[in-house]
Design a protein around this motif. Structure first.
Motif, PDB file in Angstrom:
ATOM      1  N   ARG A  60       0.828  -1.206   0.000  1.00  0.00           N
ATOM      2  CA  ARG A  60       0.000   0.000   0.000  1.00  0.00           C
ATOM      3  C   ARG A  60       0.864   1.257   0.000  1.00  0.00           C
ATOM      4  NH1 ARG A  60      -5.407   1.251   3.642  1.00  0.00           N
ATOM      5  NH2 ARG A  60      -5.822   3.310   2.738  1.00  0.00           N
ATOM      6  N   CYS A  63       2.127   1.803  -3.445  1.00  0.00           N
ATOM      7  CA  CYS A  63       1.092   2.281  -4.364  1.00  0.00           C
ATOM      8  C   CYS A  63       0.738   3.742  -4.123  1.00  0.00           C
ATOM      9  CB  CYS A  63      -0.163   1.413  -4.229  1.00  0.00           C
ATOM     10  SG  CYS A  63       0.013  -0.268  -4.849  1.00  0.00           S
ATOM     11  N   GLU A  64       0.728   4.161  -2.855  1.00  0.00           N
ATOM     12  CA  GLU A  64       0.289   5.523  -2.528  1.00  0.00           C
ATOM     13  C   GLU A  64       1.418   6.550  -2.592  1.00  0.00           C
ATOM     14  OE1 GLU A  64      -1.510   5.074   1.306  1.00  0.00           O
ATOM     15  OE2 GLU A  64      -3.416   4.336   0.476  1.00  0.00           O
ATOM     16  N   SER A  67       4.095   4.408  -7.001  1.00  0.00           N
ATOM     17  CA  SER A  67       3.482   4.101  -8.299  1.00  0.00           C
ATOM     18  C   SER A  67       2.245   4.941  -8.583  1.00  0.00           C
ATOM     19  CB  SER A  67       3.107   2.615  -8.370  1.00  0.00           C
ATOM     20  OG  SER A  67       1.951   2.349  -7.593  1.00  0.00           O
ATOM     21  N   ASN A  69      -0.731   4.057  -8.337  1.00  0.00           N
ATOM     22  CA  ASN A  69      -1.612   3.209  -9.133  1.00  0.00           C
ATOM     23  C   ASN A  69      -2.133   2.085  -8.258  1.00  0.00           C
ATOM     24  OD1 ASN A  69      -3.000   2.192 -11.307  1.00  0.00           O
ATOM     25  ND2 ASN A  69      -1.224   1.223 -12.258  1.00  0.00           N
ATOM     26  N   PRO A  71      -3.439  -1.521  -7.057  1.00  0.00           N
ATOM     27  CA  PRO A  71      -3.020  -2.844  -7.528  1.00  0.00           C
ATOM     28  C   PRO A  71      -4.024  -3.508  -8.468  1.00  0.00           C
ATOM     29  CG  PRO A  71      -3.497  -2.854  -5.164  1.00  0.00           C
ATOM     30  CD  PRO A  71      -3.442  -1.439  -5.590  1.00  0.00           C
ATOM     31  N   TRP A  74      -3.040  -2.946 -12.006  1.00  0.00           N
ATOM     32  CA  TRP A  74      -1.672  -3.295 -12.380  1.00  0.00           C
ATOM     33  C   TRP A  74      -1.603  -4.130 -13.652  1.00  0.00           C
ATOM     34  CZ3 TRP A  74       2.183  -4.763  -7.903  1.00  0.00           C
ATOM     35  CH2 TRP A  74       2.458  -3.615  -7.147  1.00  0.00           C
ATOM     36  N   ASP A  78       3.826  -3.132 -14.188  1.00  0.00           N
ATOM     37  CA  ASP A  78       3.729  -2.610 -12.818  1.00  0.00           C
ATOM     38  C   ASP A  78       4.361  -3.581 -11.818  1.00  0.00           C
ATOM     39  OD1 ASP A  78       2.256  -0.137 -13.247  1.00  0.00           O
ATOM     40  OD2 ASP A  78       0.571  -1.411 -13.801  1.00  0.00           O
TER      41      ASP A  78
END
Length: 417
Positions: A60, A63-64, A67, A69, A71, A74, A78
């Motif tokens: 997490r 992602c935050e 990326s 983005n 998951p 993805w 990714d």
């Protein structure tokens, strides 16, 4: 990530047309998966969920903060980027520490779930967790395809029996601790606690998780009706043992003497009782929100000490930091006397190395293979055999019987000049 599911309505969540029903986002969907694992009739579910929760916290954060983005969106690319991130963890991804070495906690400035660059085995564990999440999401229709399908679930952990601390080097670590200043009450408490911690890892062959999750009551008496003696054992419970493999292991005199000194330094009675739920690994710092049995707040540090309101070390990361500090002090001494080889060994060592040290020492001293396997909590005796190089020895002995003197051995070998 929250530990409790928040009841949602179709208005606050989103219909995804799958078996998950209404979920707020990917992290809620992940929590549904974790709770399903926790509800499985498996004895190791609590530990599995706790480990998965740590791995998903890393996912997490990535992602935050990296990326940007989710998951569920993805692609294979990714996944590749996530793998690279774990292998080449940037400096800004590491959790910050204060002047006393305390890591920032969730909600505090500088917090991240990464306390160190993940090792190859740790990266494999994270990858297997995320792969399992994607696979479960695909099975219930939350995602159409598993973006990790090409990558697989990661490699299995392998025991490297050479990752052990020699017994003389372990003794040097304890000697170095004795030489360090202990001129404050807190320093003396840390000394006896760390001494107990190191000796317990070395003498009992425990995993880090089994030590940090244990209570003082894990140490208890066991009478042998045959000899009439009463011994001390440590009960590694279903809840604390890896794989749920409960075991009761004998406690050596050195471990118990260290435990008694440690308990007395923290104001506890010398001998533990089975009902003692106090955490096994305590911090010299006290609980800020401590109260008496009647709910009266304990405001001063001295009062909290008097009431034994100590904080506890409850994570493997906390134990790892303590052990690495003590190993690092001994490594610094070795560097000062020019012993660079042994210094390098200590710098690489970790708490788990002491488990390997126990296994190798026990087998070399003639302990029965099955007894050592039971002591370590190995379901498969083949795992224990790794420490003995038994397979190679069997081949050597068989070859000697069939073709005597064909093998090279050290006493007869003189290198060409």
């Amino acid at each position: 990530m929250t530990n409790v599911l928040v009841p949602l309505t179709p208005a606050s969540g989103r219909e995804v047309g799958n078996a998950l029903g209404v979920v707020a986002d990917d992290w809620h969907a992940a929590e549904v998966w974790l709770q399903a694992i926790a509800n499985r009739p498996r004895r190791n579910s609590p530990l599995t969920v706790a480990a998965y929760r740590q791995h998903l916290a890393k996912l997490r954060w990535y992602c935050e903060n990296v990326s940007m983005n989710l998951p569920s969106k993805w692609t294979v690319q990714d996944v590749d980027a996530f793998y690279r991130f774990l292998k080449e963890l940037p400096e800004h991804a590491l959790c910050e520490r204060d002047y006393a070495g305390r890591y920032a906690e969730l909600g505090e400035a500088g917090y991240t779930p990464f306390r160190c660059v993940p090792s190859a085995s740790s990266r494999s564990d994270i990858q297997k967790c995320v792969h399992a999440l994607f696979r479960a999401w695909r099975e219930v229709g939350y995602i159409q395809a598993n973006p990790m399908g090409f990558h697989g679930a990661g490699t299995e952990r392998k025991i490297n029996a050479n990752r052990a601390v020699s017994l003389d080097l372990f003794d040097l670590v304890l000697e170095t601790m004795e030489e360090q200043p202990k001129d404050t009450f807190e320093a003396r408490q840390r000394h006896v606690r760390d001494r107990f911690l190191l000796i317990a890892l070395r003498e009992l062959g425990l995993r880090s998780s089994e030590l940090v999750k244990a209570s003082m009551g894990a140490f208890r008496r066991l009478s042998d009706p045959k000899s009439g003696r009463t011994y001390w054992i440590m009960h590694v419970t279903v809840e604390t043992a890896k794989g749920g493999l409960e075991r009761k292991i004998p406690v050596t005199r050195q471990v118990f003497e260290a435990l008694v000194a440690y308990r007395e330094a923290f104001g506890l009675s010398a001998l533990p009782q089975p009902s003692d739920s106090t955490a096994l690994l305590l911090s010299p710092r006290t609980q800020r929100s401590a109260t008496t049995a009647r709910g009266i707040p304990l405001k001063s540090v001295s009062t909290r000490r008097d009431f034994g309101k100590w904080r506890a070390i409850t994570s493997r990361h906390g134990l790892y930091y303590v052990v690495k500090q003590r190993l690092g002090a001994a490594a610094a001494f070795l560097e000062s006397i020019g012993d660079h080889d042994r210094k390098a060994q200590l710098e690489q060592a970790s708490p788990h190395w002491l488990r390997h040290t126990f296994a190798k020492a026990a087998l070399m001293q003639g302990e029965d293979m099955r007894s050592v396997a039971a002591w370590l909590g190995h379901r498969d005796i083949g795992t224990t055999m790794i420490y003995t190089e038994q397979e190679a020895l069997d081949l050597i002995r068989q070859t000697e019987q069939v073709r005597p003197d064909v093998l090279a051995f050290e006493a007869q070998w003189s290198p060409p000049r």
